[in-house]
Each structure stands twice: as C-alpha cells, then as structure tokens.
Write a protein that holds these residues in place. Structure first.
Motif, mmCIF file in Angstrom:
data_model
loop_
_atom_site.group_PDB
_atom_site.id
_atom_site.type_symbol
_atom_site.label_atom_id
_atom_site.label_comp_id
_atom_site.label_asym_id
_atom_site.label_seq_id
_atom_site.Cartn_x
_atom_site.Cartn_y
_atom_site.Cartn_z
ATOM 1 N N ASN A 208 0.709 -1.117 0.135
ATOM 2 C CA ASN A 208 0.191 -0.205 -0.156
ATOM 3 C C ASN A 208 0.860 1.214 0.018
ATOM 4 O O ASN A 208 0.587 2.088 -0.744
ATOM 5 N N ALA A 209 1.974 1.401 0.707
ATOM 6 C CA ALA A 209 2.774 2.325 0.996
ATOM 7 C C ALA A 209 3.564 2.655 -0.183
ATOM 8 O O ALA A 209 3.498 3.712 -0.996
ATOM 9 N N MET A 210 3.846 1.480 -1.141
ATOM 10 C CA MET A 210 4.652 1.667 -2.393
ATOM 11 C C MET A 210 3.472 2.378 -3.496
ATOM 12 O O MET A 210 4.022 3.271 -4.244
ATOM 13 N N ALA A 211 2.309 1.907 -3.351
ATOM 14 C CA ALA A 211 1.607 2.429 -4.182
ATOM 15 C C ALA A 211 1.247 4.072 -3.882
ATOM 16 O O ALA A 211 0.936 4.595 -4.970
ATOM 17 N N GLN A 212 1.395 4.347 -2.827
ATOM 18 C CA GLN A 212 0.988 5.770 -2.457
ATOM 19 C C GLN A 212 2.222 6.681 -3.067
ATOM 20 O O GLN A 212 2.072 7.756 -3.595
ATOM 21 N N ARG B 182 2.124 1.470 -12.131
ATOM 22 C CA ARG B 182 2.732 0.692 -11.049
ATOM 23 C C ARG B 182 2.205 0.717 -9.706
ATOM 24 O O ARG B 182 2.014 -0.352 -8.948
ATOM 25 N N ALA B 183 1.368 1.906 -9.408
ATOM 26 C CA ALA B 183 0.487 1.921 -8.292
ATOM 27 C C ALA B 183 -0.741 0.699 -8.249
ATOM 28 O O ALA B 183 -0.790 0.068 -7.275
ATOM 29 N N ALA B 184 -1.147 0.837 -9.232
ATOM 30 C CA ALA B 184 -2.187 -0.329 -9.457
ATOM 31 C C ALA B 184 -1.681 -1.881 -9.406
ATOM 32 O O ALA B 184 -2.195 -2.608 -8.514
ATOM 33 N N ALA C 295 -9.810 4.960 -10.999
ATOM 34 C CA ALA C 295 -10.679 5.934 -11.440
ATOM 35 C C ALA C 295 -9.347 6.911 -12.148
ATOM 36 O O ALA C 295 -10.020 7.642 -13.094
ATOM 37 N N GLU C 296 -8.439 7.297 -11.633
ATOM 38 C CA GLU C 296 -7.501 8.168 -11.980
ATOM 39 C C GLU C 296 -6.995 7.900 -13.160
ATOM 40 O O GLU C 296 -6.617 8.441 -14.218
ATOM 41 N N MET C 297 -7.136 6.428 -13.553
ATOM 42 C CA MET C 297 -6.675 6.159 -14.965
ATOM 43 C C MET C 297 -7.688 6.104 -15.854
ATOM 44 O O MET C 297 -7.558 5.583 -16.977
ATOM 45 N N GLY C 298 -8.935 6.210 -15.389
ATOM 46 C CA GLY C 298 -10.045 6.529 -16.331
ATOM 47 C C GLY C 298 -10.740 5.222 -16.618
ATOM 48 O O GLY C 298 -11.846 5.254 -17.456
#
Length: 186
Positions: free
Chosen positions: A44-48, A58-60, A85-88
C-alpha cells in the motif's frame, strides 16, 4: 531500529513519504518488500509513492498484489479503486468499491469514495444517496457532511454547503480541508 528489519524500512519509508522525498521512500519500501513481498502495508505504501510520482500502472500493480494477499481489507480496495478512477477506468473502480462494500458494508470510507466517484461521473443522485447514508448510519463521521457540502457547492447552494461543513467541523475541528472548503463558500 534494526537495519535489516521490515518495520525499520517501512518506518523510514513512511518518514520519507511524509517529507515528500519519494525516491528515498520508494527505496525503503522496496527494501521492506524484499524482506516480505506479501506485506500489504508495504505494498500500500509503495502504491502511495507511485501515485505521487504519477506512475499509476505501478500503483495499481502494487495494490493488486496487496489485494491478492488480503482481499478482505477495504483499506486496500479503496486506494485501488481510486487509482483505477485516476486511470480513467471508472467501471473497474465502481466494481472494486461495490465488491469491497459487500465484504465491509459498514465501512464509511468506502461509501464516501463511492459517493465521490458517482459525483465525478455526474450521477449526483447516487452520490447524494451514499452521503446521506453516511450521515444516517455514521453520524459521527464527517465524510457524509463533507460529501453533501461538495454537492451543494457545485449546485450553487452555498448556505446548505456551509451548514454541512460546520457539522463536519464539529466532528473534526482540525481538518484543514474542511476549513479550505468553508473559505470557498465565502
């Protein structure tokens, strides 16, 4: 702190993340992941970090790994939905949130995120339904009041927005975002 301990790297990475030193944060989280590649907190932290670096795929990927480790954790599902959502990929985000709510139907953060997503998709009726649910079911959380206030603001009903933001402040006086939103109403 032990130099080759998962939690040492996690704490160091979190400190760097707080300082917005994303390269060092990522380096520490990667070291933690080498020690335990299935630690969902580290993933989770890496995704942040990846979100801050605008590396959404990479976050996903990191969040999907965290979900694979613990599919019942709504605090992993929620950021995955946000990244989608950010990726559309709104349909995927909606699906993730709806599945997460099946597992954790009382989780206020999931309801708030779903309300925000509906609002961003232009479905204010469904958004209002989520935020009203939060106020009814979880009156002690500011999320419902803040969500309703944003809907009111976008509709030009600033007095109603102010009323909801003041309710949110009564629940969390220190929330800077609520103070900023109040300023936007004036």
């Amino acid at each position: 702190l032990k130099p080759d301990d998962l939690y040492t790297h996690y704490i160091m990475g979190s400190a760097y993340l707080d300082e917005q030193n994303y390269e060092e944060a990522l380096r520490e989280f990667e070291r933690a992941a080498e020690i335990d590649p299935e630690d969902s907190y580290t993933l989770n932290a890496m995704a942040q970090v990846f979100r801050q670096l605008k590396e959404l795929p990479r976050a996903a990927q990191a969040l999907e790994q965290a979900v694979a480790v613990d599919a019942s954790d709504p605090y992993t599902q929620n950021p995955l939905a946000l990244v989608r959502a950010e990726m559309g990929r709104y349909d995927q985000a909606l699906s993730i949130l709806q599945r997460a709510l099946e597992k954790a139907p009382e989780n206020p953060l999931l309801h708030a995120t779903l309300g925000d997503l509906y609002h961003s998709l232009g479905d204010d009726t469904k958004a209002r339904d989520r935020f009203d649910y939060l106020v009814r079911r979880h009156g002690g959380t500011k999320l419902g009041h803040v969500g309703i206030a944003h809907l009111e603001m976008t509709s030009g009903r600033y007095e109603d927005a102010i009323s909801n933001l003041l309710r949110a402040l009564s629940l969390d006086e220190a929330d800077g975002a609520v103070h900023v939103a109040l300023g936007e109403c004036y």
